[in-house]
Design a protein around this motif. Structure first.
Motif, PDB file in Angstrom:
ATOM      1  N   ASP A  56      27.165  58.915  40.337  1.00  0.00           N
ATOM      2  CA  ASP A  56      26.960  58.727  41.774  1.00  0.00           C
ATOM      3  C   ASP A  56      27.724  59.740  42.611  1.00  0.00           C
ATOM      4  O   ASP A  56      27.813  59.599  43.833  1.00  0.00           O
ATOM      5  CB  ASP A  56      27.338  57.306  42.194  1.00  0.00           C
ATOM      6  N   GLY A  57      28.312  60.751  41.980  1.00  0.00           N
ATOM      7  CA  GLY A  57      28.982  61.812  42.715  1.00  0.00           C
ATOM      8  C   GLY A  57      30.397  61.505  43.146  1.00  0.00           C
ATOM      9  O   GLY A  57      31.035  62.323  43.817  1.00  0.00           O
ATOM     10  N   ARG A  58      30.952  60.340  42.769  1.00  0.00           N
ATOM     11  CA  ARG A  58      32.309  60.005  43.165  1.00  0.00           C
ATOM     12  C   ARG A  58      33.346  60.752  42.326  1.00  0.00           C
ATOM     13  O   ARG A  58      33.058  61.225  41.226  1.00  0.00           O
ATOM     14  CB  ARG A  58      32.556  58.500  42.991  1.00  0.00           C
ATOM     15  N   GLN A  59      34.568  60.801  42.879  1.00  0.00           N
ATOM     16  CA  GLN A  59      35.693  61.300  42.117  1.00  0.00           C
ATOM     17  C   GLN A  59      36.130  60.233  41.107  1.00  0.00           C
ATOM     18  O   GLN A  59      35.781  59.053  41.226  1.00  0.00           O
ATOM     19  CB  GLN A  59      36.863  61.656  43.039  1.00  0.00           C
ATOM     20  N   ALA A  60      36.915  60.628  40.128  1.00  0.00           N
ATOM     21  CA  ALA A  60      37.338  59.695  39.086  1.00  0.00           C
ATOM     22  C   ALA A  60      38.160  58.538  39.637  1.00  0.00           C
ATOM     23  O   ALA A  60      38.119  57.426  39.100  1.00  0.00           O
ATOM     24  CB  ALA A  60      38.136  60.435  38.014  1.00  0.00           C
ATOM     25  N   ASP A  61      38.923  58.778  40.721  1.00  0.00           N
ATOM     26  CA  ASP A  61      39.802  57.755  41.283  1.00  0.00           C
ATOM     27  C   ASP A  61      39.257  57.147  42.565  1.00  0.00           C
ATOM     28  O   ASP A  61      40.005  56.553  43.347  1.00  0.00           O
ATOM     29  CB  ASP A  61      41.191  58.334  41.546  1.00  0.00           C
ATOM     30  N   GLN A  62      37.965  57.258  42.781  1.00  0.00           N
ATOM     31  CA  GLN A  62      37.362  56.825  44.041  1.00  0.00           C
ATOM     32  C   GLN A  62      36.609  55.514  43.872  1.00  0.00           C
ATOM     33  O   GLN A  62      35.840  55.332  42.919  1.00  0.00           O
ATOM     34  CB  GLN A  62      36.419  57.899  44.570  1.00  0.00           C
ATOM     35  N   LEU A  63      36.823  54.573  44.825  1.00  0.00           N
ATOM     36  CA  LEU A  63      36.093  53.317  44.846  1.00  0.00           C
ATOM     37  C   LEU A  63      34.721  53.503  45.476  1.00  0.00           C
ATOM     38  O   LEU A  63      34.522  54.409  46.287  1.00  0.00           O
ATOM     39  CB  LEU A  63      36.855  52.267  45.659  1.00  0.00           C
ATOM     40  N   ARG A  64      33.793  52.636  45.106  1.00  0.00           N
ATOM     41  CA  ARG A  64      32.513  52.600  45.802  1.00  0.00           C
ATOM     42  C   ARG A  64      32.707  51.985  47.185  1.00  0.00           C
ATOM     43  O   ARG A  64      33.727  51.353  47.451  1.00  0.00           O
ATOM     44  CB  ARG A  64      31.514  51.764  44.992  1.00  0.00           C
ATOM     45  N   LEU A 238      37.926  55.041  37.760  1.00  0.00           N
ATOM     46  CA  LEU A 238      38.158  53.809  38.508  1.00  0.00           C
ATOM     47  C   LEU A 238      36.826  53.234  38.991  1.00  0.00           C
ATOM     48  O   LEU A 238      35.923  53.984  39.334  1.00  0.00           O
ATOM     49  CB  LEU A 238      39.065  54.119  39.704  1.00  0.00           C
ATOM     50  N   ASP A 239      36.725  51.903  38.993  1.00  0.00           N
ATOM     51  CA  ASP A 239      35.554  51.216  39.549  1.00  0.00           C
ATOM     52  C   ASP A 239      34.256  51.693  38.896  1.00  0.00           C
ATOM     53  O   ASP A 239      33.384  52.280  39.541  1.00  0.00           O
ATOM     54  CB  ASP A 239      35.500  51.418  41.063  1.00  0.00           C
ATOM     55  N   ALA A 240      34.125  51.422  37.606  1.00  0.00           N
ATOM     56  CA  ALA A 240      32.950  51.866  36.861  1.00  0.00           C
ATOM     57  C   ALA A 240      31.714  51.059  37.232  1.00  0.00           C
ATOM     58  O   ALA A 240      31.789  49.869  37.548  1.00  0.00           O
ATOM     59  CB  ALA A 240      33.205  51.743  35.357  1.00  0.00           C
ATOM     60  N   THR A 241      30.564  51.711  37.199  1.00  0.00           N
ATOM     61  CA  THR A 241      29.284  51.025  37.384  1.00  0.00           C
ATOM     62  C   THR A 241      28.883  50.367  36.073  1.00  0.00           C
ATOM     63  O   THR A 241      29.546  50.523  35.039  1.00  0.00           O
ATOM     64  CB  THR A 241      28.198  52.010  37.828  1.00  0.00           C
ATOM     65  N   ARG A 242      27.778  49.639  36.093  1.00  0.00           N
ATOM     66  CA  ARG A 242      27.337  48.938  34.877  1.00  0.00           C
ATOM     67  C   ARG A 242      27.041  49.914  33.746  1.00  0.00           C
ATOM     68  O   ARG A 242      27.429  49.694  32.600  1.00  0.00           O
ATOM     69  CB  ARG A 242      26.096  48.096  35.181  1.00  0.00           C
ATOM     70  N   LYS A 243      26.358  51.004  34.051  1.00  0.00           N
ATOM     71  CA  LYS A 243      26.049  51.971  32.995  1.00  0.00           C
ATOM     72  C   LYS A 243      27.301  52.659  32.475  1.00  0.00           C
ATOM     73  O   LYS A 243      27.423  52.929  31.277  1.00  0.00           O
ATOM     74  CB  LYS A 243      25.049  53.008  33.519  1.00  0.00           C
ATOM     75  N   GLU A 244      28.245  52.930  33.379  1.00  0.00           N
ATOM     76  CA  GLU A 244      29.499  53.536  32.936  1.00  0.00           C
ATOM     77  C   GLU A 244      30.285  52.568  32.058  1.00  0.00           C
ATOM     78  O   GLU A 244      30.922  52.984  31.087  1.00  0.00           O
ATOM     79  CB  GLU A 244      30.326  53.957  34.150  1.00  0.00           C
ATOM     80  N   GLU A 245      30.243  51.284  32.391  1.00  0.00           N
ATOM     81  CA  GLU A 245      30.913  50.282  31.558  1.00  0.00           C
ATOM     82  C   GLU A 245      30.310  50.233  30.153  1.00  0.00           C
ATOM     83  O   GLU A 245      31.032  50.080  29.163  1.00  0.00           O
ATOM     84  CB  GLU A 245      30.807  48.901  32.206  1.00  0.00           C
ATOM     85  N   GLN A 246      28.991  50.373  30.075  1.00  0.00           N
ATOM     86  CA  GLN A 246      28.332  50.308  28.775  1.00  0.00           C
ATOM     87  C   GLN A 246      28.671  51.511  27.904  1.00  0.00           C
ATOM     88  O   GLN A 246      28.638  51.413  26.676  1.00  0.00           O
ATOM     89  CB  GLN A 246      26.821  50.203  28.968  1.00  0.00           C
ATOM     90  N   ALA A 247      29.010  52.630  28.530  1.00  0.00           N
ATOM     91  CA  ALA A 247      29.399  53.819  27.761  1.00  0.00           C
ATOM     92  C   ALA A 247      30.899  53.900  27.558  1.00  0.00           C
ATOM     93  O   ALA A 247      31.384  54.804  26.877  1.00  0.00           O
ATOM     94  CB  ALA A 247      28.905  55.076  28.478  1.00  0.00           C
ATOM     95  N   SER A 248      31.644  52.956  28.135  1.00  0.00           N
ATOM     96  CA  SER A 248      33.101  52.992  28.099  1.00  0.00           C
ATOM     97  C   SER A 248      33.635  52.706  26.691  1.00  0.00           C
ATOM     98  O   SER A 248      33.031  51.977  25.908  1.00  0.00           O
ATOM     99  CB  SER A 248      33.673  51.985  29.087  1.00  0.00           C
ATOM    100  N   GLU A 249      34.810  53.265  26.417  1.00  0.00           N
ATOM    101  CA  GLU A 249      35.471  53.057  25.125  1.00  0.00           C
ATOM    102  C   GLU A 249      36.654  52.109  25.239  1.00  0.00           C
ATOM    103  O   GLU A 249      37.357  51.866  24.252  1.00  0.00           O
ATOM    104  CB  GLU A 249      35.945  54.407  24.570  1.00  0.00           C
ATOM    105  N   GLY A 250      36.897  51.564  26.424  1.00  0.00           N
ATOM    106  CA  GLY A 250      38.014  50.641  26.622  1.00  0.00           C
ATOM    107  C   GLY A 250      38.318  50.460  28.089  1.00  0.00           C
ATOM    108  O   GLY A 250      37.807  51.199  28.941  1.00  0.00           O
ATOM    109  N   GLU A 251      39.147  49.456  28.395  1.00  0.00           N
ATOM    110  CA  GLU A 251      39.495  49.147  29.781  1.00  0.00           C
ATOM    111  C   GLU A 251      41.001  48.962  29.920  1.00  0.00           C
ATOM    112  O   GLU A 251      41.663  48.418  29.030  1.00  0.00           O
ATOM    113  CB  GLU A 251      38.800  47.871  30.258  1.00  0.00           C
ATOM    114  N   LEU A 252      41.502  49.390  31.067  1.00  0.00           N
ATOM    115  CA  LEU A 252      42.877  49.116  31.469  1.00  0.00           C
ATOM    116  C   LEU A 252      42.815  48.347  32.777  1.00  0.00           C
ATOM    117  O   LEU A 252      42.277  48.850  33.765  1.00  0.00           O
ATOM    118  CB  LEU A 252      43.663  50.420  31.651  1.00  0.00           C
ATOM    119  N   VAL A 253      43.337  47.120  32.781  1.00  0.00           N
ATOM    120  CA  VAL A 253      43.315  46.277  33.970  1.00  0.00           C
ATOM    121  C   VAL A 253      44.750  46.081  34.448  1.00  0.00           C
ATOM    122  O   VAL A 253      45.615  45.658  33.673  1.00  0.00           O
ATOM    123  CB  VAL A 253      42.665  44.905  33.697  1.00  0.00           C
TER     124      VAL A 253
END
Length: 322
Positions: A56-64, A238-253
């Motif tokens: 979506d063109g956001r930066q890595a640390d940018q919220l929607r 930061l603030d991954a979308t659904r597709k980004e979550e599906q490609a993710s290798e892990g989460e830090l909360v």
């Protein structure tokens, strides 16, 4: 006289009901999961993140884009984080406190995922995502004592207020944890419970028309900030979308408040993260929490001002009617 002989009891005939039920439940578990993204989409997301580019063109640390609005009822919140849409309703009722905590009121968070939020979810059937998100927001909000439950006590061991936060997902496009946490904290700050007094051992609850409702005692304002890990920990967003979550290798909360107090931190299974990176993301989480809470405060103040103006207008109309 013929002797009575014991008949050999045959083992019960195996029914196919159990296998069918097992197969059906297995199918339901499979169908309750989100449809996986294609291999091409998965590789494209990973390769793009290597170049610091998101879908979506956001930066890595940018919220929607985050939008919060309040309904006419106290504690009714609608939150929009990107395409993820959530409604939270805060309610209160008088009940009996727990025997082991006679001075404390009750506070519960209920999250329910229905087919309205995603076609992969079934009405009335919980799934792994529901349990996962519920546990995190419960730890961040309830276990951190964001709501002072002692202030909910009416009469020791006899009656107290029970506060309940119901979370309904209208549309799901990733980062459900952070969106739900923001909506719940916004609802708790916006909610007003009826006033109650004790007279001759009896609890008297006044309606909103009789007495001004009472705000809840919020001790601090923690929020969860979720980071997703890609490319063996080399890419963190930061603030991954659904597709980004599906490609993710892990989460830090990270659960943190405005003062920088970390009330929850968890790195779930997946790609490893450097300890220094966790510290850096904690600092980033603090910045984002301050920004979000500032936005929530601004919306709250605007809503209170609107209600005050509306109340004065209604009072003026009532005097004119007289």
């Amino acid at each position: 006289m013929r002797p009575v002989t014991a008949k050999r009891r045959l083992p019960p005939k195996k029914s196919d009901a159990t296998p069918r039920a097992s197969f059906a439940s297995k199918n339901r578990r499979i169908m309750s999961k989100e449809a996986p993204i294609s291999l091409a989409e998965h590789d494209f997301i990973l390769e793009s993140l290597k170049e610091d580019v998101r879908l979506d063109g956001r930066q890595a640390d940018q919220l929607r884009p985050l939008n919060i609005s309040f309904g006419e009822e106290y504690g009714h919140v609608k939150l929009q984080l990107g395409k993820t849409s959530i409604v939270v309703r805060i309610s209160a009722e008088v009940t009996k406190p727990q025997d082991e905590r006679p001075f404390d009121g009750l506070f519960n968070i209920v999250l329910e995922l229905s087919a309205m939020g995603s076609p992969a979810w079934e009405n009335g059937r919980s799934n792994d995502l529901e349990s996962y998100v519920t546990q995190i927001i419960d730890r961040v909000v309830r276990h951190s004592n964001a709501l002072d439950t002692e202030s909910l006590c009416i009469l020791k061991g006899v009656s107290c207020w029970s506060i309940r936060a119901d979370v309904h997902v209208l549309d799901y496009d990733g980062n459900l944890t952070d969106a739900a946490c923001i909506a719940i904290m916004s609802g708790l700050q916006h909610f007003r419970r009826p006033d109650a007094v004790v007279r001759d051992g009896q609890v008297i609850v006044y309606g909103v028309e009789e007495r001004v409702p009472v705000a809840l005692n919020i001790t601090h304002k923690p929020l969860s900030i979720t980071f997703n890990v890609f490319n063996e920990g080399k890419s963190i967003i930061l603030d991954a979308t659904r597709k980004e979550e599906q490609a993710s290798e892990g989460e830090l909360v990270i659960g943190i408040n405005n003062a920088g107090d970390v009330c929850f931190l968890s790195k779930f299974s997946g790609a490893p993260m450097d300890a220094l990176e966790v510290v850096n993301k904690s600092n980033l989480a603090l910045t984002r929490v301050k920004e979000i809470n500032t936005l929530v405060d601004k919306v709250l103040q605007a809503d209170l001002a609107r209600r005050a103006t509306k109340g004065m207008a209604e009072l003026s109309r009532a005097e004119n009617d007289r």
